[in-house]
Design a protein around this motif. Structure first.
Motif, PDB file in Angstrom:
ATOM      1  N   LYS A  77      30.553  42.367  29.746  1.00 35.78           N
ATOM      2  CA  LYS A  77      31.287  43.339  30.544  1.00 35.78           C
ATOM      3  C   LYS A  77      31.827  42.590  31.757  1.00 35.78           C
ATOM      4  CE  LYS A  77      31.186  47.854  32.677  1.00 35.78           C
ATOM      5  NZ  LYS A  77      30.382  49.038  32.987  1.00 35.78           N
ATOM      6  N   LEU A  78      33.155  42.561  31.897  1.00 35.62           N
ATOM      7  CA  LEU A  78      33.792  41.856  32.994  1.00 35.62           C
ATOM      8  C   LEU A  78      33.816  42.733  34.243  1.00 35.62           C
ATOM      9  CD1 LEU A  78      36.804  40.375  30.998  1.00 35.62           C
ATOM     10  CD2 LEU A  78      34.530  39.381  31.361  1.00 35.62           C
ATOM     11  N   ALA A  79      34.090  42.117  35.391  1.00 42.32           N
ATOM     12  CA  ALA A  79      34.171  42.861  36.654  1.00 42.32           C
ATOM     13  C   ALA A  79      35.190  43.991  36.565  1.00 42.32           C
ATOM     14  CB  ALA A  79      34.526  41.914  37.801  1.00 42.32           C
ATOM     15  N   SER A  80      36.214  43.801  35.745  1.00 45.23           N
ATOM     16  CA  SER A  80      37.253  44.819  35.574  1.00 45.23           C
ATOM     17  C   SER A  80      36.770  46.012  34.756  1.00 45.23           C
ATOM     18  CB  SER A  80      38.466  44.197  34.869  1.00 45.23           C
ATOM     19  OG  SER A  80      38.110  43.813  33.549  1.00 45.23           O
ATOM     20  N   GLY A  81      35.591  45.863  34.141  1.00 43.47           N
ATOM     21  CA  GLY A  81      35.086  46.911  33.254  1.00 43.47           C
ATOM     22  C   GLY A  81      35.442  46.655  31.802  1.00 43.47           C
ATOM     23  N   THR A  82      36.343  45.731  31.562  1.00 40.36           N
ATOM     24  CA  THR A  82      36.778  45.365  30.222  1.00 40.36           C
ATOM     25  C   THR A  82      35.656  44.620  29.500  1.00 40.36           C
ATOM     26  OG1 THR A  82      39.010  45.072  31.085  1.00 40.36           O
ATOM     27  CG2 THR A  82      38.569  44.115  28.940  1.00 40.36           C
ATOM     28  N   LEU A  83      35.581  44.790  28.189  1.00 41.38           N
ATOM     29  CA  LEU A  83      34.633  44.035  27.381  1.00 41.38           C
ATOM     30  C   LEU A  83      35.351  42.861  26.734  1.00 41.38           C
ATOM     31  CD1 LEU A  83      32.720  46.952  25.624  1.00 41.38           C
ATOM     32  CD2 LEU A  83      32.021  45.644  27.639  1.00 41.38           C
ATOM     33  N   ASP A 110      39.714  32.827  41.447  1.00 41.96           N
ATOM     34  CA  ASP A 110      39.379  32.007  40.294  1.00 41.96           C
ATOM     35  C   ASP A 110      39.981  32.543  39.007  1.00 41.96           C
ATOM     36  OD1 ASP A 110      37.597  34.168  40.305  1.00 41.96           O
ATOM     37  OD2 ASP A 110      35.847  32.964  39.750  1.00 41.96           O
ATOM     38  N   VAL A 111      39.753  33.817  38.686  1.00 42.32           N
ATOM     39  CA  VAL A 111      40.180  34.361  37.396  1.00 42.32           C
ATOM     40  C   VAL A 111      40.954  35.665  37.595  1.00 42.32           C
ATOM     41  CG1 VAL A 111      39.391  35.204  35.147  1.00 42.32           C
ATOM     42  CG2 VAL A 111      38.155  33.338  36.271  1.00 42.32           C
ATOM     43  N   ILE A 112      42.065  35.790  36.890  1.00 44.46           N
ATOM     44  CA  ILE A 112      42.821  37.047  36.861  1.00 44.46           C
ATOM     45  C   ILE A 112      42.519  37.752  35.541  1.00 44.46           C
ATOM     46  CG2 ILE A 112      45.103  38.134  36.768  1.00 44.46           C
ATOM     47  CD1 ILE A 112      46.204  35.691  38.297  1.00 44.46           C
ATOM     48  N   THR A 113      42.043  38.984  35.635  1.00 39.84           N
ATOM     49  CA  THR A 113      41.910  39.841  34.451  1.00 39.84           C
ATOM     50  C   THR A 113      42.860  41.013  34.655  1.00 39.84           C
ATOM     51  OG1 THR A 113      39.620  39.139  34.113  1.00 39.84           O
ATOM     52  CG2 THR A 113      40.320  41.104  32.937  1.00 39.84           C
ATOM     53  N   ARG A 114      42.427  42.018  35.392  1.00 43.01           N
ATOM     54  CA  ARG A 114      43.326  43.129  35.754  1.00 43.01           C
ATOM     55  C   ARG A 114      44.033  42.860  37.076  1.00 43.01           C
ATOM     56  NH1 ARG A 114      39.696  48.287  34.910  1.00 43.01           N
ATOM     57  NH2 ARG A 114      39.523  47.923  37.134  1.00 43.01           N
ATOM     58  N   GLY A 115      43.497  41.930  37.854  1.00 47.33           N
ATOM     59  CA  GLY A 115      44.083  41.620  39.154  1.00 47.33           C
ATOM     60  C   GLY A 115      43.461  42.374  40.308  1.00 47.33           C
ATOM     61  N   ILE A 132      44.383  42.018  44.261  1.00 47.10           N
ATOM     62  CA  ILE A 132      45.058  43.170  44.878  1.00 47.10           C
ATOM     63  C   ILE A 132      44.276  43.647  46.098  1.00 47.10           C
ATOM     64  CG2 ILE A 132      45.663  45.603  44.535  1.00 47.10           C
ATOM     65  CD1 ILE A 132      46.451  44.742  41.598  1.00 47.10           C
ATOM     66  N   LYS A 133      42.957  43.676  45.993  1.00 47.71           N
ATOM     67  CA  LYS A 133      42.133  44.072  47.141  1.00 47.71           C
ATOM     68  C   LYS A 133      42.317  43.073  48.290  1.00 47.71           C
ATOM     69  CE  LYS A 133      37.704  45.971  48.302  1.00 47.71           C
ATOM     70  NZ  LYS A 133      37.202  47.244  47.917  1.00 47.71           N
ATOM     71  N   ALA A 134      42.409  41.791  47.978  1.00 51.34           N
ATOM     72  CA  ALA A 134      42.627  40.769  49.011  1.00 51.34           C
ATOM     73  C   ALA A 134      44.018  40.917  49.637  1.00 51.34           C
ATOM     74  CB  ALA A 134      42.445  39.374  48.421  1.00 51.34           C
ATOM     75  N   ILE A 135      45.014  41.199  48.817  1.00 50.43           N
ATOM     76  CA  ILE A 135      46.374  41.414  49.329  1.00 50.43           C
ATOM     77  C   ILE A 135      46.387  42.617  50.261  1.00 50.43           C
ATOM     78  CG2 ILE A 135      48.713  42.165  48.695  1.00 50.43           C
ATOM     79  CD1 ILE A 135      48.339  40.504  46.081  1.00 50.43           C
ATOM     80  N   ASP A 136      45.829  43.731  49.799  1.00 48.49           N
ATOM     81  CA  ASP A 136      45.830  44.955  50.595  1.00 48.49           C
ATOM     82  C   ASP A 136      45.047  44.778  51.896  1.00 48.49           C
ATOM     83  OD1 ASP A 136      47.339  46.080  48.562  1.00 48.49           O
ATOM     84  OD2 ASP A 136      45.697  47.302  47.762  1.00 48.49           O
ATOM     85  N   ARG A 185      43.607  35.222  32.441  1.00 52.16           N
ATOM     86  CA  ARG A 185      43.132  35.606  31.114  1.00 52.16           C
ATOM     87  C   ARG A 185      44.263  36.156  30.247  1.00 52.16           C
ATOM     88  NH1 ARG A 185      37.505  36.344  30.335  1.00 52.16           N
ATOM     89  NH2 ARG A 185      38.077  37.872  28.757  1.00 52.16           N
ATOM     90  N   GLU A 186      45.407  36.440  30.853  1.00 47.84           N
ATOM     91  CA  GLU A 186      46.585  36.942  30.142  1.00 47.84           C
ATOM     92  C   GLU A 186      46.271  38.204  29.350  1.00 47.84           C
ATOM     93  OE1 GLU A 186      48.284  33.641  27.996  1.00 47.84           O
ATOM     94  OE2 GLU A 186      48.884  32.653  29.860  1.00 47.84           O
ATOM     95  N   GLU A 187      45.586  39.132  30.012  1.00 47.80           N
ATOM     96  CA  GLU A 187      45.276  40.411  29.401  1.00 47.80           C
ATOM     97  C   GLU A 187      45.248  41.482  30.484  1.00 47.80           C
ATOM     98  OE1 GLU A 187      41.567  39.138  27.631  1.00 47.80           O
ATOM     99  OE2 GLU A 187      40.420  39.973  29.273  1.00 47.80           O
ATOM    100  N   ASN A 188      45.246  42.711  30.082  1.00 46.07           N
ATOM    101  CA  ASN A 188      45.159  43.852  30.997  1.00 46.07           C
ATOM    102  C   ASN A 188      46.242  43.859  32.071  1.00 46.07           C
ATOM    103  OD1 ASN A 188      42.799  45.063  29.797  1.00 46.07           O
ATOM    104  ND2 ASN A 188      41.620  43.408  30.718  1.00 46.07           N
ATOM    105  N   LYS A 189      47.363  43.213  31.792  1.00 43.22           N
ATOM    106  CA  LYS A 189      48.507  43.202  32.705  1.00 43.22           C
ATOM    107  C   LYS A 189      48.146  42.723  34.111  1.00 43.22           C
ATOM    108  CE  LYS A 189      50.658  46.952  30.170  1.00 43.22           C
ATOM    109  NZ  LYS A 189      51.164  48.314  30.201  1.00 43.22           N
ATOM    110  N   GLY A 190      47.157  41.834  34.214  1.00 39.82           N
ATOM    111  CA  GLY A 190      46.689  41.355  35.516  1.00 39.82           C
ATOM    112  C   GLY A 190      47.790  40.785  36.386  1.00 39.82           C
ATOM    113  N   LYS A 191      48.532  39.844  35.841  1.00 44.19           N
ATOM    114  CA  LYS A 191      49.606  39.206  36.611  1.00 44.19           C
ATOM    115  C   LYS A 191      50.667  40.237  37.006  1.00 44.19           C
ATOM    116  CE  LYS A 191      52.755  35.274  36.471  1.00 44.19           C
ATOM    117  NZ  LYS A 191      53.268  34.159  35.676  1.00 44.19           N
ATOM    118  N   ALA A 192      51.047  41.097  36.092  1.00 42.32           N
ATOM    119  CA  ALA A 192      52.052  42.138  36.376  1.00 42.32           C
ATOM    120  C   ALA A 192      51.547  43.117  37.438  1.00 42.32           C
ATOM    121  CB  ALA A 192      52.416  42.888  35.099  1.00 42.32           C
ATOM    122  N   ASN A 193      50.255  43.459  37.387  1.00 44.37           N
ATOM    123  CA  ASN A 193      49.687  44.360  38.388  1.00 44.37           C
ATOM    124  C   ASN A 193      49.789  43.754  39.790  1.00 44.37           C
ATOM    125  OD1 ASN A 193      48.965  46.192  36.379  1.00 44.37           O
ATOM    126  ND2 ASN A 193      46.890  45.395  36.191  1.00 44.37           N
TER     127      ASN A 193
END
Length: 176
Positions: A26-32, A126-131, A135-139, A157-165
């Motif tokens: 289970k990743l920090a993003s909640g994704t498995l 270090d790692v982008i999943t959902r971003g 985003i929290k650091a940016i905000d 990780r190129e998943e969950n639209k992290g970079k786009a988010n």
């Protein structure tokens, strides 16, 4: 970007920070996911930090920034590595950290470090999943009056639209 240094960094991350297993993590993003990347392990080694700083600076390109930082805890060693690499190139770049929640005592700061309002900052992670962390650091940085000029991460990780988010926040994202 120095391809030899980048390749050595990839080797270290694969050896020290990457795990695969049949049962999902289970990743920090909640994704498995069956794949887990924990760069904090690789960041425990001086060699990793020596390689990482210049690679992150190169990835940032021509972006001008006064300070570099990101969300506690994982971004701090990365920010320090970038700051040291910049210093070795004759540039003064300060490092900072964005707290997940403001400190409950003292000045009750959200951002720690010598970063006055108006500073141009580069956000690292270090790692982008959902971003979410970036985003929290940016905000948090923007809330403190900092101007976010870009993001550089080690792994996407190129998943969950992290970079786009992240880019939806109006910030360009680079990875090494």
């Amino acid at each position: 970007m120095n391809e030899t240094a980048r390749q050595r960094l990839v080797e270290i991350i694969c050896k020290k920070s990457y795990e695969y297993r049949k049962e999902s993590f289970k990743l920090a993003s909640g994704t498995l996911s069956n794949h887990y990347v924990d760069c904090k392990r690789a960041l425990s080694y001086a060699e990793t930090l020596e390689l990482l700083g210049p690679l992150m600076l190169a990835a940032a390109g021509d972006v001008e920034f006064d300070a570099v930082g990101g969300l506690e805890l994982g971004a701090y060693p990365i920010a320090v590595a970038v700051s040291v690499a910049a210093y070795r190139q004759g540039r003064s770049v300060r490092s900072f950290i964005v707290r997940k929640t403001p400190k409950p005592h003292g000045m009750q700061k959200l951002v720690e470090g010598d970063v006055p309002r108006g500073d141009r900052v580069l956000i690292v992670d270090d790692v982008i999943t959902r971003g979410d962390s970036i985003i929290k650091a940016i905000d948090g940085s923007r809330c403190e009056g900092l101007t976010v000029v870009g993001v550089v991460a080690i792994v996407d990780r190129e998943e969950n639209k992290g970079k786009a988010n992240i880019e939806a926040r109006g910030v360009s994202v680079k990875t090494i």
